[in-house]
Write a protein that holds these residues in place. Structure first.
Motif, PDB file in Angstrom:
ATOM      1  N   HIS A 182      39.818  50.298  27.118  1.00 12.47           N
ATOM      2  CA  HIS A 182      40.156  51.232  28.178  1.00 12.47           C
ATOM      3  C   HIS A 182      41.067  50.530  29.184  1.00 12.47           C
ATOM      4  O   HIS A 182      41.321  49.335  29.087  1.00 12.47           O
ATOM      5  N   ALA A 183      41.537  51.296  30.167  1.00  7.87           N
ATOM      6  CA  ALA A 183      42.512  50.775  31.123  1.00  7.87           C
ATOM      7  C   ALA A 183      42.027  49.499  31.811  1.00  7.87           C
ATOM      8  O   ALA A 183      42.770  48.528  31.934  1.00  7.87           O
ATOM      9  N   ARG A 184      40.753  49.481  32.231  1.00 10.13           N
ATOM     10  CA  ARG A 184      40.266  48.295  32.938  1.00 10.13           C
ATOM     11  C   ARG A 184      40.243  47.078  32.016  1.00 10.13           C
ATOM     12  O   ARG A 184      40.582  45.967  32.431  1.00 10.13           O
ATOM     13  N   GLY A 185      39.852  47.280  30.782  1.00  8.57           N
ATOM     14  CA  GLY A 185      39.860  46.181  29.826  1.00  8.57           C
ATOM     15  C   GLY A 185      41.263  45.656  29.569  1.00  8.57           C
ATOM     16  O   GLY A 185      41.476  44.453  29.438  1.00  8.57           O
ATOM     17  N   ARG A 186      42.242  46.561  29.503  1.00  7.00           N
ATOM     18  CA  ARG A 186      43.633  46.144  29.291  1.00  7.00           C
ATOM     19  C   ARG A 186      44.135  45.312  30.464  1.00  7.00           C
ATOM     20  O   ARG A 186      44.821  44.309  30.283  1.00  7.00           O
ATOM     21  N   ILE A 187      43.779  45.752  31.681  1.00  4.87           N
ATOM     22  CA  ILE A 187      44.189  45.002  32.870  1.00  4.87           C
ATOM     23  C   ILE A 187      43.549  43.618  32.874  1.00  4.87           C
ATOM     24  O   ILE A 187      44.207  42.609  33.149  1.00  4.87           O
ATOM     25  N   ALA A 188      42.266  43.560  32.561  1.00 10.30           N
ATOM     26  CA  ALA A 188      41.566  42.271  32.522  1.00 10.30           C
ATOM     27  C   ALA A 188      42.199  41.347  31.490  1.00 10.30           C
ATOM     28  O   ALA A 188      42.393  40.151  31.744  1.00 10.30           O
ATOM     29  N   ARG A 189      42.520  41.886  30.334  1.00 11.88           N
ATOM     30  CA  ARG A 189      43.144  41.079  29.279  1.00 11.88           C
ATOM     31  C   ARG A 189      44.523  40.592  29.710  1.00 11.88           C
ATOM     32  O   ARG A 189      44.908  39.449  29.422  1.00 11.88           O
ATOM     33  N   TYR A 190      45.266  41.444  30.406  1.00 15.20           N
ATOM     34  CA  TYR A 190      46.586  41.034  30.896  1.00 15.20           C
ATOM     35  C   TYR A 190      46.456  39.887  31.896  1.00 15.20           C
ATOM     36  O   TYR A 190      47.232  38.925  31.863  1.00 15.20           O
ATOM     37  N   ILE A 191      45.465  39.961  32.782  1.00 17.95           N
ATOM     38  CA  ILE A 191      45.260  38.896  33.767  1.00 17.95           C
ATOM     39  C   ILE A 191      44.891  37.579  33.076  1.00 17.95           C
ATOM     40  O   ILE A 191      45.411  36.507  33.416  1.00 17.95           O
ATOM     41  N   LEU A 192      44.000  37.653  32.104  1.00 22.60           N
ATOM     42  CA  LEU A 192      43.598  36.439  31.377  1.00 22.60           C
ATOM     43  C   LEU A 192      44.771  35.856  30.594  1.00 22.60           C
ATOM     44  O   LEU A 192      44.934  34.633  30.522  1.00 22.60           O
ATOM     45  N   ARG A 193      45.601  36.726  29.998  1.00 19.58           N
ATOM     46  CA  ARG A 193      46.785  36.238  29.282  1.00 19.58           C
ATOM     47  C   ARG A 193      47.769  35.588  30.248  1.00 19.58           C
ATOM     48  O   ARG A 193      48.397  34.564  29.924  1.00 19.58           O
ATOM     49  N   SER A 194      47.912  36.167  31.440  1.00 19.99           N
ATOM     50  CA  SER A 194      48.820  35.602  32.447  1.00 19.99           C
ATOM     51  C   SER A 194      48.360  34.208  32.864  1.00 19.99           C
ATOM     52  O   SER A 194      49.180  33.295  33.043  1.00 19.99           O
ATOM     53  N   ALA A 195      47.042  34.042  33.022  1.00 18.76           N
ATOM     54  CA  ALA A 195      46.500  32.728  33.371  1.00 18.76           C
ATOM     55  C   ALA A 195      46.761  31.719  32.260  1.00 18.76           C
ATOM     56  O   ALA A 195      47.207  30.589  32.514  1.00 18.76           O
ATOM     57  N   ALA A 196      46.493  32.131  31.018  1.00 17.94           N
ATOM     58  CA  ALA A 196      46.708  31.226  29.886  1.00 17.94           C
ATOM     59  C   ALA A 196      48.186  30.855  29.758  1.00 17.94           C
ATOM     60  O   ALA A 196      48.532  29.698  29.489  1.00 17.94           O
ATOM     61  N   HIS A 197      49.061  31.840  29.948  1.00 22.70           N
ATOM     62  CA  HIS A 197      50.500  31.601  29.845  1.00 22.70           C
ATOM     63  C   HIS A 197      50.969  30.585  30.881  1.00 22.70           C
ATOM     64  O   HIS A 197      51.875  29.791  30.633  1.00 22.70           O
ATOM     65  N   ALA A 198      50.343  30.620  32.075  1.00 22.86           N
ATOM     66  CA  ALA A 198      50.711  29.693  33.148  1.00 22.86           C
ATOM     67  C   ALA A 198      49.961  28.368  33.052  1.00 22.86           C
ATOM     68  O   ALA A 198      50.159  27.488  33.894  1.00 22.86           O
TER      69      ALA A 198
END
Length: 224
Positions: A137-153
């Motif tokens: 769902h939308a909240r899960g997608r946002i959470a996954r995007y945040i975690l991916r952003s952290a990993a990418h950085a």
């Protein structure tokens, strides 16, 4: 691939080397204004590299758009696909005929690796997006995007860590297959529940990372 310190060099890295005269000669500089689409190009069989700015990759069907990925500095792609590109801001590209690059790459293994790795990264982003749309769902997608952003950085997933977000609400919504209003509403709800807080424009500070991980994995949805 982006011009980051991890992984093999991108095509942009190779182009910036002093000995890359032959490769440099194959490319020409092109500028796109915000909102301009690469479909306006006369040459539809080219390889392009993002030098500065950002492109949105998307599919268009029945007057609907499905965002697939955002391309940043060092990312590359080919115009010889059904994927369309739109500049999210003023974007400077380097473009070359695909046939010319194929000839040059025959004698440059590093260029072949950069091409394969660059396309594989975009494919990986697309598969992740499809997984998000199908299973979260939308909240899960946002959470996954945040975690991916952290990993990418290269940032650890720990409370107190500051995470940069490369996309604003509108672009994030487009990438996650939802509306800006939904992203804004969910973001504020996640802040109230303590998952993170706004640090400054384009950054957030992690709080309850266990909660964030639960949303990202879909655990809360399955338990509900």
């Amino acid at each position: 691939m982006s011009a980051h310190s991890h992984g093999p060099p991108s095509i942009l890295d190779l182009l910036e080397r002093p000995e890359a005269g032959t490769l440099q000669a194959a490319f020409r500089a092109v500028t796109f204004q915000r909102g301009q689409r690469l479909s306006n190009l006369e040459d539809t069989d080219s390889i392009f590299i993002v030098r500065t700015g950002r492109l949105r990759a998307f599919l268009l069907a029945f007057d609907r758009e499905l965002s697939l990925a955002y391309l940043h500095r060092g990312d590359m792609f080919s115009t010889h696909t059904r994927v369309q590109m739109e500049a999210s801001e003023v974007t400077h590209l380097l473009m070359a005929r695909r046939s010319a690059i194929e000839r040059i790459s025959a004698d440059h293994p590093a260029l072949q690796h950069a091409l394969i790795h660059g396309l594989a990264r975009i494919l990986g982003q697309t598969i992740t997006l499809l997984e998000d749309l199908a299973f979260h769902h939308a909240r899960g997608r946002i959470a996954r995007y945040i975690l991916r952003s952290a990993a990418h950085a290269g940032i650890g997933i720990e409370g107190g860590q500051v995470v940069p977000l490369s996309l604003g609400m509108e672009d994030m919504a487009a990438l996650l297959g939802t509306t800006r209003q939904t992203v804004s509403t969910e973001f504020n709800a996640m802040i109230r529940e303590g998952a993170f807080s706004r640090e400054r424009r384009g950054y957030l500070r992690l709080g309850n990372v266990a909660l964030l991980k639960n949303w990202a994995s879909g655990e809360e949805t399955r338990l509900a």
